[in-house]
Design an enzyme around this catalytic site. Structure first.
Site, PDB file in Angstrom:
ATOM      1  N   HIS A  52      38.252  35.201  37.569  1.00 41.47           N
ATOM      2  CA  HIS A  52      39.050  34.454  38.616  1.00 41.47           C
ATOM      3  C   HIS A  52      39.756  35.668  39.236  1.00 41.47           C
ATOM      4  CE1 HIS A  52      41.236  34.542  34.708  1.00 41.47           C
ATOM      5  NE2 HIS A  52      42.054  34.416  35.330  1.00 41.47           N
ATOM      6  N   HIS A  54      43.133  36.516  39.175  1.00 39.06           N
ATOM      7  CA  HIS A  54      44.135  37.521  38.484  1.00 39.06           C
ATOM      8  C   HIS A  54      44.078  39.058  38.094  1.00 39.06           C
ATOM      9  CE1 HIS A  54      45.870  33.269  36.736  1.00 39.06           C
ATOM     10  NE2 HIS A  54      46.423  33.565  38.008  1.00 39.06           N
ATOM     11  N   ASP A  56      44.977  40.971  35.924  1.00 40.51           N
ATOM     12  CA  ASP A  56      44.489  41.468  34.346  1.00 40.51           C
ATOM     13  C   ASP A  56      42.881  41.142  34.187  1.00 40.51           C
ATOM     14  OD1 ASP A  56      45.010  38.738  34.494  1.00 40.51           O
ATOM     15  OD2 ASP A  56      44.883  38.751  32.205  1.00 40.51           O
ATOM     16  N   HIS A  57      42.266  40.701  35.273  1.00 44.90           N
ATOM     17  CA  HIS A  57      40.790  40.327  35.410  1.00 44.90           C
ATOM     18  C   HIS A  57      40.050  41.127  36.363  1.00 44.90           C
ATOM     19  CE1 HIS A  57      41.011  36.880  32.521  1.00 44.90           C
ATOM     20  NE2 HIS A  57      42.257  37.202  32.694  1.00 44.90           N
ATOM     21  N   HIS A 108      42.996  26.566  35.582  1.00 47.98           N
ATOM     22  CA  HIS A 108      43.997  27.707  35.296  1.00 47.98           C
ATOM     23  C   HIS A 108      43.995  28.404  37.040  1.00 47.98           C
ATOM     24  CE1 HIS A 108      45.297  31.402  33.723  1.00 47.98           C
ATOM     25  NE2 HIS A 108      44.454  32.287  34.408  1.00 47.98           N
ATOM     26  N   ASP A 130      39.641  32.688  31.641  1.00 44.31           N
ATOM     27  CA  ASP A 130      40.935  32.042  30.947  1.00 44.31           C
ATOM     28  C   ASP A 130      40.923  30.761  31.215  1.00 44.31           C
ATOM     29  OD1 ASP A 130      41.931  34.494  30.902  1.00 44.31           O
ATOM     30  OD2 ASP A 130      43.632  34.471  32.542  1.00 44.31           O
ATOM     31  N   HIS A 168      41.274  36.608  26.238  1.00 43.15           N
ATOM     32  CA  HIS A 168      42.375  36.933  25.507  1.00 43.15           C
ATOM     33  C   HIS A 168      42.290  36.619  24.106  1.00 43.15           C
ATOM     34  CE1 HIS A 168      44.830  37.776  28.991  1.00 43.15           C
ATOM     35  NE2 HIS A 168      44.261  36.804  29.879  1.00 43.15           N
TER      36      HIS A 168
HETATM   37 FE    FE Z   1      43.911  36.524  32.008  1.00 41.95          FE
HETATM   38 ZN    ZN Z   2      44.195  34.077  34.607  1.00 38.84          ZN
END
Ligand code: FE
Ligand code: ZN
Length: 256
Positions: A52, A54, A56-57, A108, A130, A168
């Site tokens: 996805h 985001h 942080d990915h 999410h 996530d 995570h």
């Molecule tokens: Fe994340």
């Molecule tokens: Zn995420």
């Protein structure tokens, strides 16, 4: 095949899978941990899989592409750094000689996808981003509770031996909430000890398995009477209105 969770940021894992020569990585929020691991393991990057959009990915995609020329696969319905091969549920990706089936798992984020390889050895593999966490699930940022619950149901229906590679390390915090919601679950109580020990030794609690999550994850167990009763005791109006799952998700958002 070697499966390695590469720690990134405060609590992310970038999953690496390699056969001693070639590697794939999933959700590289940053490039440096991947570049270090490629060197350490002596492997070439063959593909980058993304679940996805985001940051942080996705934050490490451009640097990794520049350094390795590895192709990027990602969710067709989300915008991630182009170019990438857009994927939707039902598509397949062949990497490292393995076939990954793409699953649509919105909730999410709206276009979130997961990668599942049923034939992986020694047991099936799931990269779920996530969506599903050990003892918990992702926050609902773009989708609806019904969407996320449906997505989690698809994941929970996979073979029990499936290794669940979440992105995570949220397990201990999730377990605290899980115990609040279902204090009489003996499997859960035992798992808390296992995970505390792992973290005390600086080790990841992941991958989990689908069987383990079915046994301890409250978000997959909303029909269990104790859990439904806890949700009602917390907010009866919300349960009447939106159901147990949405009530748990909302409760967890503020739980400390
Ligand atoms: Fe994340
Ligand atoms: Zn995420």
């Amino acid at each position: 095949m070697t499966l390695i969770p590469l720690p990134a940021f405060a609590d992310n894992y970038i999953w690496m899978l390699h056969d001693g020569q070639r590697a794939l990585v999933v959700d590289p929020g940053e490039a440096q941990p991947v570049l270090d691991a490629l060197r350490r393991e002596g492997v070439q990057l063959e593909a980058i899989l993304v679940t996805h959009h985001h940051p942080d990915h996705t934050g490490g995609i451009d640097a990794l592409r520049n350094a390795t020329a590895a192709p990027v696969y990602g969710p067709a319905r989300e915008s991630i750094p182009p170019p990438f091969v857009p994927l939707e549920g039902g598509a397949t990706v062949q990497v490292l000689g393995m076939i990954f089936e793409v699953m649509d798992v919105p909730g999410h984020t709206r276009g979130h996808i997961a990668y599942h390889c049923a034939a992986a050895q020694p047991s099936p593999l799931l990269f779920c981003g996530d969506t599903l966490f050990s003892a918990g699930c992702g926050r609902i940022f773009e989708g609806t509770p019904a969407q996320l619950q449906h997505s989690l149901g698809l994941l929970a229906a996979l073979s029990g031996a499936t290794r669940v590679c979440c992105t995570h390390e949220y397990t201990l915090g999730n377990l605290k909430f899980a115990q609040e919601v279902e204090p009489d679950n003996a499997t859960l109580i035992a798992y808390v000890d296992v995970c505390r020990q792992l973290r005390a030794n600086g080790l990841p609690t992941l991958p989990s398995t689908i069987a383990q999550e079915r046994a301890i994850n409250p978000f997959l167990r909303t029909e269990v009477p104790t859990i439904a009763a806890s949700a009602k005791a917390h907010d009866a109006a919300s349960v009447a209105d939106q159901g147990v799952f949405a009530t748990l998700r909302e409760w967890k958002n503020h739980y400390r």
